[in-house]
Design an enzyme around this catalytic site. Structure first.
Site, PDB file in Angstrom:
ATOM      1  N   ASP A  22      -7.293  62.100   2.642  1.00 51.72           N
ATOM      2  CA  ASP A  22      -6.817  61.882   4.002  1.00 51.72           C
ATOM      3  C   ASP A  22      -6.182  63.182   4.474  1.00 51.72           C
ATOM      4  OD1 ASP A  22      -5.492  61.267   6.324  1.00 51.72           O
ATOM      5  OD2 ASP A  22      -4.274  59.650   5.476  1.00 51.72           O
ATOM      6  N   TRP A  50       1.457  56.803   4.183  1.00 55.04           N
ATOM      7  CA  TRP A  50       0.017  56.779   4.482  1.00 55.04           C
ATOM      8  C   TRP A  50      -0.778  56.468   3.224  1.00 55.04           C
ATOM      9  CZ3 TRP A  50      -0.143  55.728   9.165  1.00 55.04           C
ATOM     10  CH2 TRP A  50       0.626  56.382  10.127  1.00 55.04           C
ATOM     11  N   LYS A  82      -3.593  65.580  15.186  1.00 47.36           N
ATOM     12  CA  LYS A  82      -2.657  66.566  14.649  1.00 47.36           C
ATOM     13  C   LYS A  82      -3.221  67.983  14.747  1.00 47.36           C
ATOM     14  CE  LYS A  82      -0.710  62.742  12.640  1.00 47.36           C
ATOM     15  NZ  LYS A  82      -1.030  61.606  11.803  1.00 47.36           N
TER      16      LYS A  82
HETATM   17  C1  LIG Z   1      -1.063  60.378  11.348  1.00 46.82           C
HETATM   18  C2  LIG Z   1      -1.606  60.052  10.013  1.00 46.82           C
HETATM   19  C3  LIG Z   1      -2.324  58.861   9.764  1.00 46.82           C
HETATM   20  C4  LIG Z   1      -2.527  57.800  10.823  1.00 46.82           C
HETATM   21  O1  LIG Z   1      -3.512  58.135  11.691  1.00 46.82           O
HETATM   22  P1  LIG Z   1      -4.009  57.134  12.829  1.00 46.82           P
HETATM   23  O2  LIG Z   1      -5.028  57.960  13.509  1.00 46.82           O
HETATM   24  O3  LIG Z   1      -2.831  56.779  13.676  1.00 46.82           O
HETATM   25  O4  LIG Z   1      -4.582  55.937  12.173  1.00 46.82           O
HETATM   26  C5  LIG Z   1      -2.838  58.666   8.510  1.00 46.82           C
HETATM   27  N1  LIG Z   1      -2.658  59.571   7.524  1.00 46.82           N
HETATM   28  C6  LIG Z   1      -1.958  60.705   7.717  1.00 46.82           C
HETATM   29  C7  LIG Z   1      -1.798  61.676   6.589  1.00 46.82           C
HETATM   30  C8  LIG Z   1      -1.412  60.980   8.966  1.00 46.82           C
HETATM   31  O5  LIG Z   1      -0.717  62.111   9.160  1.00 46.82           O
END
Ligand SMILES: *Cc1c(COP(=O)(O)O)cnc(C)c1O
Length: 360
Positions: free
Chosen positions: A172, A102, A196
């Site tokens: 993020d 990511w 999540k």
């Molecule tokens: C799941 C995740 C993403 C991707 O998220 P999307 O909503 O599918 O774009 C990005 N960063 C982290 C840390 C994640 O766990």
């Protein structure tokens, strides 16, 4: 089939109490005679819902008044682009810590618009640790500094949030928001895909310090400019209304549980049960260095890929599902977000013990 313990990394399990409340209100919400899905986003009732969602999140995370809360679409992945588009203004440069896939995607997107300076990386050891950061290496001429505090795929966690001084820290938090107590005032932007720890996919939450809004280049598409959404209270266009409603229910649930401090303790307790077992097992092995272990995503392996496969299949038969590791790393991964009850973790560990005995 009964409800299972769902260890999926995302979209992930939601609290049963939330699903039941949504079910109760599904066709007639708050005595309006309609589902939340059928409401105008500009109706009085819906405005109440989105305002409640924002207020609950502000209370839970103790978000200072000089921060906006935005409910957007495009997932965390669109934030990889929106952040540089809005924050690259003076230097067109940002610092990054590369702690996995990511982070890499955030780096790749920033590179389209400027310089992405990778300060440190744990790629040399398959991202199984968080690299040490040396403050002297931080660029003073960076428009922002980006980290991924919890790395969903590899199961690592920043236990120290770097102090970046005047350079806005961007995080993020897709897989760790609301799981532990973060001091929001240390960050310029926090963003998180909802699927999540917040609610259904299709919603992304952005918490942004006000002075970082309004600097996007004129060529920036209107939907990608934070100012568009900040000025209109996330109502420039139709927001993901149902997702925001479920998020509100999740925030309510979390508040009733006692808020972030309470869930953080609960999450530590859950993670410890699993890590204690892994540390004492002769068969199962955790893959992350101890000091950097995630409390949300716990990866582990058996001695062979065949055993991994057998374990995952047998666990699923026992109602412990989605324990396969990310397709890029294999092995197993138990995602134990806020909504995973401690009973689920205990049942998993009991199952692992049995599996180990059967192989002895
Ligand atoms: C799941 C995740 C993403 C991707 O998220 P999307 O909503 O599918 O774009 C990005 N960063 C982290 C840390 C994640 O766990």
């Amino acid at each position: 089939m009964d409800r299972v313990y769902n260890f999926s990394a995302g979209p992930s399990a939601l609290p049963l109490a939330v699903l039941e409340k949504a079910q109760k209100e599904f066709i007639n919400a708050r005595n309006t005679g309609m589902s939340v899905m059928e409401m105008s986003h500009r109706s009085k009732m819906y405005l109440e819902i989105i305002n409640e969602a924002e207020q609950l999140l502000r209370d839970l995370m103790n978000i200072p008044d000089n921060y906006k809360v935005l409910f957007l679409q495009g997932g965390a992945s669109l934030q990889f682009s929106m952040v540089p588009l809005n924050l690259f203004r003076k230097f067109k440069k940002a610092d990054f810590v590369n702690t996995g896939q990511w982070s890499k995607k955030a780096i790749q997107e920033a590179k389209r618009f400027g310089v992405a300076n990778v300060l440190a990386s744990s790629e040399d050891k398959m991202f199984t640790y968080i690299p040490d950061l040396n403050k002297e290496d931080f660029s003073s001429d960076a428009d922002y500094f980006h980290i991924t505090p919890n790395n969903t795929i590899y199961g690592t966690r920043f236990s120290n949030i770097p102090d970046t001084g005047d350079v806005p820290l961007v995080a993020d938090m897709s897989s760790c928001i609301l799981s532990e107590d973060y001091d929001v005032s240390k960050f310029g932007i926090i963003y998180a895909g909802a699927q999540k720890n917040i609610g259904p996919a299709g919603l992304v939450v952005v918490i942004i310090r006000e002075d970082l809004i309004g600097h996007a280049d004129e060529s920036t598409p209107v939907m990608l400019d934070y100012k568009t959404h900040a000025d209109k209270g996330s109502m420039y266009n139709t927001p993901p209304t149902y997702g925001i409603y479920i998020a509100m229910l999740v925030f309510e649930w979390l508040k009733k549980l006692g808020g972030i401090k309470a869930i953080e303790e609960y999450n530590i307790e859950k993670a410890n049960i699993l890590y204690d077992f892994l540390d004492n097992s002769k068969l199962f092995k955790g893959t992350v260095v101890k000091k950097d272990r995630s409390r949300m995503n716990v990866p582990f392996v058996l001695p062979t890929a065949e055993l991994d496969k057998e374990f995952i299949a047998k666990a699923a038969e026992s109602g412990l599902v989605n324990l396969g590791g990310h397709r890029s790393v294999g092995g197993m991964r138990a995602s134990i977000y806020n909504a995973m009850p401690i009973e689920g973790v205990k049942k998993l560990v009991d199952f692992m013990k049995e599996f180990e005995l059967s192989k002895a």
